[in-house]
Write an enzyme that holds these catalytic residues in place. Structure first.
Site, PDB file in Angstrom:
ATOM      1  N   ASP A  94       2.871  -1.400  14.452  1.00 53.85           N
ATOM      2  CA  ASP A  94       2.394  -2.178  13.359  1.00 53.85           C
ATOM      3  C   ASP A  94       3.578  -3.410  13.516  1.00 53.85           C
ATOM      4  OD1 ASP A  94       1.085  -2.904  11.281  1.00 53.85           O
ATOM      5  OD2 ASP A  94       2.309  -1.737   9.648  1.00 53.85           O
ATOM      6  N   GLY A 103       0.726  -1.351   0.122  1.00 54.31           N
ATOM      7  CA  GLY A 103       0.090   0.080  -0.043  1.00 54.31           C
ATOM      8  C   GLY A 103       0.787   1.360   0.212  1.00 54.31           C
TER       9      GLY A 103
END
Length: 323
Positions: free
Chosen positions: A151, A34
């Site tokens: 993350d 992404g």
């Protein structure tokens, strides 16, 4: 303003033409996500690198700034090195040391190859989990400012020639003073399945360094099971919630059925990893161990570990998988 304040004394800044030369005009593409694309390259001194070209940037470039300002200042055996960056017009690139073995997720979720079986041997899993925990401990306690990653997941753990794990991708990281562990976020950040409950709702507790502990626990459960954890918030209750399956197995003192035959000492290593991970994914952040305690649990004896409380809300629709 950031680049002016950052100065030239830290991570090397490259021109876009130097980036093109290093990647031979982006000839060898390693992957795409992404954020953009990653290319293999080589600096003029012969050092192999991975060049992440950032695309689809939103807002004011905060993710790029996060990466350069956090990872650019730190050096640790279990954190990937940022060797340089490029910011020229609308072009943004991050230049890392090249990790020859790729990311951890490609080994966890692919059981066919010999190298995967070797990597997922229990003692190797323990080495990797301990290395990741040491990297997180450094981010939380070893820097001038506490760095919360937000993350932690297998895709963001890179492996070198020796399969030493290195934490990467600091685009969602947040810095706070070392004496503070509680942070305020305007929105949840991270990847579904690894996001701690308190990032969904403050009813579960306050966002802190324990949020990274939760993500780490989910990562370890995926290593142990070789399967992706299903999100507990899913609507389709026919999907298996792997942490629940593992908890039931451990609680009933049953061996986890992995893809290989194991000696008794290996079974104990797997059980230890599972128990530590189940402590890490407690829904109440106060019940999760801090990362130094996690390291002690990983390096200590299985006999010293107690079974944690059930770390999730049971749903009657969750089914036991056939594994």
């Amino acid at each position: 303003m950031f680049l002016k304040a950052y100065g030239t004394s830290k991570t090397t800044r490259y021109t876009f033409s130097e980036v093109k030369k290093a990647t031979r005009r982006f000839k060898d593409k390693l992957g795409h996500g992404g954020f953009g694309s990653v290319y293999k390259g080589q600096l003029t001194n012969g050092v192999p690198v991975a060049v992440k070209m950032l695309e689809n940037l939103k807002g004011d470039g905060q993710e790029f700034i996060n990466e350069v300002s956090t990872i650019g200042r730190i050096h640790h055996a279990n954190v990937v090195r940022l060797l340089g960056f490029c910011s020229e017009g609308t072009r943004r690139a991050l230049i890392y040391q090249f990790m020859t073995k790729g990311s951890l997720d490609s080994y966890i979720f692919a059981h066919e190859s010999d190298i995967c079986r070797e990597l997922l041997a229990p003692n190797k899993m323990l080495e990797i989990a301990s290395g990741i925990a040491r990297g997180i401990e450094y981010l939380h306690q070893g820097c001038n400012q506490r760095i919360l990653h937000f993350d932690i997941k297998p895709h963001n753990i890179l492996l070198d020639d020796s399969f030493t794990p290195k934490i990467s991708d600091f685009g969602l990281a947040k810095l706070c003073a070392r004496e503070h562990s509680i942070v305020i976020l305007t929105a949840a950040r991270g990847t579904m399945g690894y996001i701690a409950p308190e990032l969904y709702s403050r009813n579960f507790g306050r966002i802190s360094n324990k949020s990274d502990v939760y993500s780490f626990g989910m990562l370890v459960l995926e290593m142990v099971s070789g399967r992706r954890n299903s999100d507990p918030w899913i609507e389709n209750q026919n999907e298996v919630y792997i942490p629940e399956w593992i908890y039931q197995k451990i609680n009933m003192e049953q061996d986890l059925e992995l893809t290989r035959e194991m000696a008794q000492d290996e079974k104990e290593v797997v059980r230890k990893l599972a128990i530590v991970a189940l402590w890490c994914i407690q829904w109440n952040p106060q019940n999760r161990p801090a990362i130094p305690k996690v390291l002690n649990m990983l390096t200590g004896s299985l006999m010293d570990l107690t079974m944690p409380p059930k770390p999730f809300v049971s749903s009657p629709g969750h089914l036991m998988p056939r594994i």
